[in-house]
Design a protein around this motif. Sequence first.
Motif, short mmCIF file in Angstrom:
data_model
loop_
_atom_site.label_atom_id
_atom_site.label_comp_id
_atom_site.label_asym_id
_atom_site.label_seq_id
_atom_site.Cartn_x
_atom_site.Cartn_y
_atom_site.Cartn_z
N GLY A 224 -64.59 0.94 4.60
CA GLY A 224 -64.41 -0.40 5.14
C GLY A 224 -65.14 -0.57 6.47
O GLY A 224 -65.80 -1.59 6.71
N HIS A 225 -65.03 0.45 7.32
CA HIS A 225 -65.68 0.37 8.63
C HIS A 225 -67.20 0.38 8.49
O HIS A 225 -67.90 -0.41 9.13
CB HIS A 225 -65.21 1.55 9.50
CG HIS A 225 -65.85 1.58 10.85
ND1 HIS A 225 -65.63 0.63 11.80
CD2 HIS A 225 -66.76 2.45 11.40
CE1 HIS A 225 -66.34 0.90 12.89
NE2 HIS A 225 -67.03 2.00 12.66
N LEU A 226 -67.72 1.24 7.61
CA LEU A 226 -69.18 1.29 7.41
C LEU A 226 -69.70 -0.03 6.87
O LEU A 226 -70.75 -0.52 7.29
CB LEU A 226 -69.53 2.43 6.44
CG LEU A 226 -69.21 3.85 6.93
CD1 LEU A 226 -69.60 4.88 5.87
CD2 LEU A 226 -69.93 4.17 8.24
N GLN A 227 -68.93 -0.61 5.96
CA GLN A 227 -69.31 -1.91 5.39
C GLN A 227 -69.39 -2.97 6.50
O GLN A 227 -70.33 -3.76 6.55
CB GLN A 227 -68.26 -2.31 4.35
CG GLN A 227 -68.69 -3.44 3.44
CD GLN A 227 -69.84 -3.04 2.52
OE1 GLN A 227 -69.79 -2.03 1.83
NE2 GLN A 227 -70.90 -3.82 2.52
N ARG A 228 -68.42 -2.91 7.41
CA ARG A 228 -68.41 -3.89 8.51
C ARG A 228 -69.61 -3.69 9.44
O ARG A 228 -70.14 -4.66 9.99
CB ARG A 228 -67.09 -3.76 9.31
CG ARG A 228 -65.93 -4.52 8.69
CD ARG A 228 -64.74 -4.59 9.65
NE ARG A 228 -64.15 -3.28 9.94
CZ ARG A 228 -63.28 -2.66 9.14
NH1 ARG A 228 -62.87 -3.22 8.02
NH2 ARG A 228 -62.78 -1.47 9.47
N LEU A 229 -70.02 -2.42 9.61
CA LEU A 229 -71.17 -2.16 10.49
C LEU A 229 -72.48 -2.69 9.90
O LEU A 229 -73.42 -3.03 10.63
CB LEU A 229 -71.34 -0.65 10.72
CG LEU A 229 -70.28 0.08 11.55
CD1 LEU A 229 -70.63 1.57 11.64
CD2 LEU A 229 -70.17 -0.50 12.96
N LEU A 230 -72.53 -2.73 8.56
CA LEU A 230 -73.80 -3.02 7.88
C LEU A 230 -74.42 -4.35 8.28
O LEU A 230 -75.63 -4.42 8.49
CB LEU A 230 -73.59 -3.00 6.36
CG LEU A 230 -73.99 -1.72 5.66
CD1 LEU A 230 -73.76 -1.88 4.17
CD2 LEU A 230 -75.45 -1.38 5.93
N ASP A 231 -73.60 -5.38 8.39
CA ASP A 231 -74.15 -6.71 8.69
C ASP A 231 -74.98 -6.69 9.96
O ASP A 231 -76.14 -7.13 9.97
CB ASP A 231 -73.01 -7.73 8.85
CG ASP A 231 -72.46 -8.13 7.49
OD1 ASP A 231 -73.18 -7.88 6.49
OD2 ASP A 231 -71.33 -8.65 7.42
N GLY A 232 -74.36 -6.14 11.02
CA GLY A 232 -75.06 -6.08 12.31
C GLY A 232 -76.30 -5.20 12.23
O GLY A 232 -77.36 -5.53 12.78
N LEU A 233 -76.18 -4.06 11.54
CA LEU A 233 -77.30 -3.12 11.47
C LEU A 233 -78.46 -3.67 10.63
O LEU A 233 -79.61 -3.33 10.86
CB LEU A 233 -76.82 -1.77 10.92
CG LEU A 233 -75.87 -0.99 11.85
CD1 LEU A 233 -75.37 0.28 11.17
CD2 LEU A 233 -76.56 -0.64 13.17
N ARG A 234 -78.12 -4.50 9.64
CA ARG A 234 -79.20 -5.11 8.82
C ARG A 234 -80.01 -6.09 9.66
O ARG A 234 -81.22 -6.19 9.51
CB ARG A 234 -78.60 -5.82 7.61
CG ARG A 234 -78.29 -4.87 6.48
CD ARG A 234 -78.14 -5.61 5.16
NE ARG A 234 -77.86 -4.66 4.09
CZ ARG A 234 -76.70 -4.58 3.45
NH1 ARG A 234 -75.72 -5.41 3.73
NH2 ARG A 234 -76.52 -3.67 2.51
#
Length: 301
Positions: A224-234
């Motif tokens: 869940g945390h990694l998924q949340r990070l993805l938006d910003g990192l993309r």
Amino acid sequence: MRSDALVLALGLLVGGAAQAVTVFTCEPEWAALTRTLLPEARVHVATHAGQDPHHVEARPALIAQLRNADLAVCTGASLEAGWLPMLQQRAGNARTREVFEAADHVELIDPQPGAIGTPWAGDVHAEGNPHLHTDPHKLLEVTHALAARLAQAVPDQRSAIEQRRVGFERQWKARIAAWETRARPLRGRSIAAQHSTFGYLWRWLGLRQTADLEPRPGMAPTPGHLQRLLDGLRRQPPMAVVVSSYQDPRPARWLAGQLGDRVPVLVLPSSPPDDAGPDALAAWFDQMLDALLKAAASSPP
Ligand SMILES: [Zn+2]
């Protein structure tokens, strides 16, 4: 050092000046510095770069090493709070009741006043980030203090220790200057990393850690945390995703994969290799810089 311990140490020296001093170190960086300043010391090290220094098992071999040590050299700032007190209690050695703590001799970054680290909350570093050995400037400050402490433990070696300290500092400052020149392409680049292990290294090199794979300090990454990070990192891809040598690299690989595999995963050793000779510390910084510069060159700015 407490006065009774000092008297004991002096007594031991008068009784056997040729006796080598035995030093227990918590992490390889302090073993390397101790060997640099006092090559004749018998040095034990409790952990290696493949081990998490926050969590160490109080094995009988470690207890015996601490029991026989004249001096203990650790990081402090609660890095070893989960295991060193138990080791000290079991070792029952008055000479190592007080530990030389590197963190006492430098200013720590990112203090979190009021934060309480518990086994449930993870490795929260309330006093500040204890992983100070990844800043070569801080290492110089620790070297200064450690030389004084070793000279106190082995007074007949005082001038030799002082000479080696001066020599090390001269070399180390030249190395810092060369590293800072080489590392210029890293300034302003962003990275994702797991935990605050390399917080000092990023700050020194002008890198920005824009994401932490840990949902809370010391806690393993969750989907869940990694998924949340993805938006910003993309939106703003980091030049690399970094994990320490003791961490599971799979979450970092997953994250990098989601970012299209243009972002490399770097597994950096969290400490120098133990007993790799007098240049272990410098070789470790070289290795980290090589990996970071390679990643910077291969990913678009
Ligand atoms: Zn930590």
